[in-house]
Design a protein around this motif. Structure first.
Motif: not given
Length: 525
Positions: A35-38, A42-50
Motif C-alpha cells: 500500500s506504499g509508494g510502489a 491498487i486496493p488490497l482486494s485486487c491482485p498485484l501486477p506481475g
C-alpha cells in the motif's frame, strides 16, 4: 544512583526529556509495503501486477485427480493417485496370503512377511536396501493379511525409478538365504510367544473366530505360522508358493503422489519381461476356492490370572467372541453392514467416562453403562472378497460368563429390531468422518487404491462412498441384520471356561425371540 538508572531508562526509551533527539542505533531502515509508494493506487482486494495467479484448493468434496488404472501386456495393473507434496508412497500388492495355503504347510505367508526387504540379486543385504532408501528419505514395510501381501515404500518423488526398481527386485528376486530363513524362524517364534503372553487377547481371538467360522478353508486357515511348521518351511517350499501366486496378473503397482505416466514407464522398465528368481513357469496350482462359512466353536482353556504381574495386576478375565456371517465387500449390503458395525461400536469400560469416546453406540449404552462388571464389549466387521464376519468381543470375570453371553446374544437380536433415526444418522456421520480422516494420510490412500484395484480393477472415490453411506435407511439395517441372524454362529472362547454355555445353547438363544439362553437347573452347586 537512582538518577543514573532513571537517565539510562529514558535513554533506552528514546525520551526527549533532556531537550535533544533520542539516540538511534544505525541508519534508519525503510520498507516498501503493497500500500506504499510502489503500488499507490491498487486496493488490497485486487491482485498485484506481475504476480502469478494463485491456484487455491477446492472444498466441494470432489477429488480433481481421480485414480488412473493401466493394465500392462503381462497382466500387471498400474494404479496411481496424484497428490501434492514432495514425497510419494509406492508399493506392490499381491493377491496372496494365508487363505491360499490349503495345499501347503500353513505359515508360508508369515515367513514371506519376515523375509521381505532382505538380500536380492542387486542388494547384498537388508542394510544395503535401507541405505539406498535413505538417500531418498525413504522407509519400507511389508504386511500380509489373509488375502493380500503388500510391499510398500515411502520416499521422495524424485527417486521414483529407484524405488520401483527396488520393489521389483525385492518381490521377484529375493535370495532367501539359509541365514535369512533361520532369522525368520527366530522372529516368528518370538512373535508367537509374544502373542500368547500379551494381556490383550484380541489378535488371538480374531484367529480363533475365523477358524471357527470357516473350518479348514480359505480365510479360516491360520494367519500365523503354527509352532510345529516353523522348522519345516524351507526355500524350495517358498519358491513353490511364489511360483503360483507372485505372478503379474495377481499384482497391482500402486502409487500416491506420482504422475501416472511416469509410474507406468517405471513399471514397463522393471516389471515387464523380467524373469523371476523361481523361474518363469506358468502357475498351475492356484487355489480358487470360495470361502465356505461353517460356524462352530473354538475353545482355549487358559489360566488368565497372571497375564500382567506387577504392582497393579490385570484382573483375571474370560474373553468371548461371537460372530455371524455378513457379506463380502463387493456386495451392495457391505455399506449397511459397515453402518451397523459403527452403530454397535463399543470398546473398553475404562474409556466410557469422557466425551468423544463412543458413548452413544449401542454397546456402550446397553452393555457397558448398565453392566459395570463387564470390562469390554466391542463390535468388529471383517470383510473379504467372497465373505464377511460381524462379531462382538466381550470380557468379564469367569464367574459371570453365562450372563455375559446372554447379554451379547440379546444385542445381536436387537440389531433386527427398531432402528432409531437419530442413532442411525449419528453412525453414518461417524463412519463418513472416520473414512475421510483416515484418507488424510498418504499411506492409507495408497492401501485403499491398491486394495480396491486389486479386487475390482477400479476405485470408488471417497465422495462416492459417502453418497452410499448417506443412502442407508433403517430398513436396510433391519434387512441385513435379519438375514445375518438366520445363519449359524461362530464362537471363540479364551480363559476359564467352566461356566461357558454350550454351543447349542448359544445357537438356541440367537434363534429365540428375546435372546435368552435356555434355563439350566442344578441339583448341586
Amino acid at each position: 544512583m537512582a538518577a543514573v538508572v532513571l537517565a539510562a531508562t529514558q535513554l533506552l526509551r528514546g525520551s526527549r526529556s533532556w531537550g535533544r533527539a533520542p539516540l538511534r542505533f544505525g541508519a534508519p531502515a525503510y520498507r516498501q509495503f503493497s500500500s506504499g509508494g510502489a503500488y499507490p493506487s491498487i486496493p488490497l482486494s485486487c491482485p498485484l501486477p506481475g504476480v502469478p495467479k494463485p491456484v487455491f484448493a477446492t472444498v466441494d468434496g470432489q477429488e480433481k485427480f481421480e485414480t488412473k488404472v493401466t493394465t500392462l501386456e503381462n497382466g500387471l495393473r498400474v494404479a496411481s493417485q496424484n497428490k501434492f507434496g514432495q514425497f510419494c508412497t509406492v508399493g506392490i500388492l499381491i493377491n496372496s496370503g494365508s487363505r491360499y495355503e490349503a495345499k501347503y504347510l500353513s505359515g508360508i505367508a508369515h515367513f514371506l512377511e519376515k523375509l521381505a526387504f532382505s538380500s536380492t540379486s542387486q542388494f547384498g543385504s537388508k542394510d544395503e536396501i535401507l541405505l539406498t532408501l535413505e538417500k531418498h528419505g525413504g522407509i519400507c514395510d511389508c504386511q500380509t493379511s489373509r488375502d493380500t501381501t503388500m510391499y510398500a515404500v515411502s520416499a521422495d518423488s524424485k527417486g521414483l525409478d529407484t524405488v520401483v526398481g527396488l520393489l521389483a527386485d525385492v518381490v521377484l528376486h529375493p535370495k532367501l538365504t539359509d541365514e535369512e530363513i533361520e532369522m525368520a524362524r527366530m522372529a516368528i517364534q518370538f512373535e508367537l510367544e509374544d502373542l500368547n503372553m500379551r494381556p490383550d487377547p484380541e489378535p488371538l481371538l480374531t484367529e480363533m473366530i475365523h477358524e471357527a467360522a470357516y473350518r479348514g478353508n480359505t480365510v479360516g486357515l491360520h494367519r500365523f505360522c503354527p509352532t510345529e511348521n516353523i522348522v519345516k518351511i524351507d526355500r524350495e517350499m517358498l519358491h513353490s508358493y511364489l511360483r503360483n501366486y507372485y505372478t503379474p496378473e495377481r499384482m497391482v503397482l500402486a502409487g500416491v503422489g506420482v504422475e501416472h505416466d511416469a509410474l507406468v514407464e517405471c513399471a514397463r522398465k522393471h516389471l515387464v519381461g523380467i524373469r523371476s528368481a523361481w523361474g518363469s513357469q506358468t502357475a498351475v496350482d492356484v487355489d480358487r476356492s470360495v470361502a465356505q462359512y461353517t460356524g462352530g466353536v473354538i475353545k482355549l482353556e487358559r489360566d488368565m490370572s497372571n497375564v500382567s504381574p506387577g504392582p497393579a495386576p490385570f484382573p483375571e478375565l474370560t474373553h468371548i467372541m461371537i460372530g455371524l456371517e455378513s457379506c463380502s465387500f463387493l456386495e451392495g449390503d457391505f455399506i449397511p453392514f459397515a453402518v451397523l458395525n459403527m452403530m454397535m461400536g463399543g470398546g473398553g469400560s475404562f474409556s466410557a467416562g469422557g466425551p468423544g469416546k463412543g458413548m452413544f453406540t449401542r454397546l456402550y449404552l446397553n452393555v457397558l453403562n448398565r453392566h459395570h462388571w463387564m470390562y469390554n464389549a466391542t463390535a468388529y466387521h471383517h470383510s473379504y472378497e467372497d465373505t464377511g464376519l460381524l462379531c462382538i468381543h466381550a470380557s468379564a470375570d469367569p464367574r459371570q460368563v453365562r450372563e455375559m453371553v446372554e447379554i451379547i446374544t440379546k444385542e445381536f437380536l436387537s440389531m433386527a429390531g427398531t432402528v432409531d433415526v437419530v442413532e442411525l444418522e449419528r453412525a453414518k456421520t461417524q463412519l463418513m468422518s472416520m473414512l475421510m480422516m483416515n484418507l488424510e494420510s498418504r499411506p492409507v490412500i495408497f492401501e485403499d487404491v491398491g486394495r480396491q484395484v486389486l479386487a475390482t480393477r477400479s476405485r470408488k472415490l471417497p465422495h462416492e462412498l459417502c453418497a452410499l453411506i448417506r443412502d442407508v435407511k433403517p430398513a436396510d439395517v433391519r434387512r441385513v441384520s435379519s438375514k445375518m441372524l438366520r445363519g449359524k454362529p461362530a464362537v471363540a472362547a479364551l480363559g476359564d471356561l467352566a461356566d461357558l454355555p454350550s454351543y447349542e445353547d448359544i445357537q438356541a438363544a440367537l434363534s429365540s425371540r428375546d435372546g435368552r439362553l435356555p434355563r439350566t437347573y442344578r441339583l448341586f452347586r
